[in-house]
Design an enzyme around this catalytic site. Structure first.
Site, PDB file in Angstrom:
ATOM      1  N   ARG A 209       0.816  -1.215   0.000  1.00 28.48           N
ATOM      2  CA  ARG A 209       0.000   0.000   0.000  1.00 28.48           C
ATOM      3  C   ARG A 209       0.851   1.268   0.000  1.00 28.48           C
ATOM      4  O   ARG A 209       0.480   2.281   0.590  1.00 28.48           O
ATOM      5  CB  ARG A 209      -0.940  -0.037   1.204  1.00 28.48           C
ATOM      6  N   ASP A 241       9.741  -3.738  -6.817  1.00 31.23           N
ATOM      7  CA  ASP A 241      10.574  -4.876  -7.196  1.00 31.23           C
ATOM      8  C   ASP A 241      11.611  -5.180  -6.122  1.00 31.23           C
ATOM      9  O   ASP A 241      11.904  -6.348  -5.841  1.00 31.23           O
ATOM     10  CB  ASP A 241      11.269  -4.596  -8.526  1.00 31.23           C
ATOM     11  N   GLY A 276      16.850   5.413 -10.443  1.00 34.35           N
ATOM     12  CA  GLY A 276      16.938   4.120 -11.116  1.00 34.35           C
ATOM     13  C   GLY A 276      16.298   3.018 -10.297  1.00 34.35           C
ATOM     14  O   GLY A 276      16.024   3.163  -9.106  1.00 34.35           O
TER      15      GLY A 276
END
Length: 295
Positions: A209, A241, A276
């Site tokens: 969340r 990720d 990044g």
């Protein structure tokens, strides 16, 4: 889980991320001027594999890339992170590309051209998960390959994790082979909600969340909320990720899922503070330091 199974196997996408810094997304027909944010290795699969390795677990990664300089960038990134990569080179398709709009405040919008990722097949996936203690997959590769990785991992006794991103209905039919399903609020809603996902067979549902943290849903137990770490985000690309990769790494070394989720939240926070989708700042030491600072 068999004692002979070790480390994390990630099967998934690998892209070159082209980042442009801009105040907002353009309207239809509009041209905006932005700043070049850089060219980075990316793709949900690669990002998660790098995060798993940088979080301290032996990690290998299975993907398909092109025969181009983008593939060389991805290979070098994986090598630098300590990931054992199995990158099959496509004879025809280029390496996948993601166009990332890095927006003011740390949010982002992303458009992905799959390229060689679309060629990852069942045989790649099955070979890619052999011998792993934890199998982690996402949905930026063909659904048949995702299902094969989960099924092969489950059959071998591995713990299976599916990050159902981007959301697609095919994920529902895979959930009998999923021990831990990871979805954000949008993906969860698109797939019918937590109750549907649990009923379809997912062993546990981890609902992320954002700044509100995560919630763990398990059968017969109260939902468990875990708070996010307070940070000033620079670029949230790859934060989810990093969360998935660090969660897989923690589970692979035997941590309880409750503790593994705290480590995963810390990993996502660390990546969010850098430009990044991956950063060398992510490490077991930096995760431990962030967790200790909250205590």
């Amino acid at each position: 889980m068999s004692d002979t199974l070790t480390g994390v196997a990630v099967v998934g996408s690998a892209n070159v991320d082209l980042v442009v810094e801009v105040s907002r997304p353009p309207l239809v027909g509009e041209t905006l001027l932005g700043s070049a944010g850089g060219r980075f290795a990316g793709g949900k699969g690669l990002n998660q594999a790098v995060a798993s390795a940088r979080s301290g677990a032996p990690t290998r990664f299975c993907a398909v890339v092109g025969r181009d300089d983008g593939a060389e960038l991805l290979q070098q990134t994986l090598t630098d992170a300590g990931v054992r990569a199995v990158l099959r080179r496509s004879a025809d398709a280029p390496t996948g590309v993601a166009h990332v709009l890095a927006l003011d405040g740390g949010d982002n919008s992303i458009i992905v051209a799959a390229g060689a990722n679309a060629e990852l097949d069942v045989s790649d996936a099955v070979a890619g998960v052999e011998g792993a203690a934890v199998v982690l997959v996402q949905l930026e590769i063909p659904a048949a390959a995702v299902a094969a990785a989960l099924s092969a991992g489950r059959a071998a006794g591995a713990r299976t994790l599916l990050n159902a991103a981007p959301a697609q209905d095919a994920a529902i039919d895979m959930l009998d082979d999923v021990d831990v399903l990871i979805v954000n609020e949008t993906e969860c809603e698109e797939l019918g909600g937590v109750d549907r996902l649990r009923a379809a067979g997912a062993g546990a549902v981890v609902l992320t969340r954002g700044a509100a943290g995560v919630t763990l849903h398990r059968s017969g137990q109260e939902a468990l909320d875990i708070g996010a770490f307070r940070i000033d985000p620079v670029d949230t690309t790859g934060a989810g990720d990093a969360f998935c990769g660090a969660l897989a790494a923690a589970l692979a070394v035997g941590e309880r899922i409750e503790d593994a989720l705290v480590r995963a939240c810390a990993a996502g926070a660390i990546v969010s503070q850098h430009r990044g989708a991956t950063t060398a700042a992510l490490s077991p030491a930096s995760i431990a330091a962030l967790i200790a600072s909250r205590r």
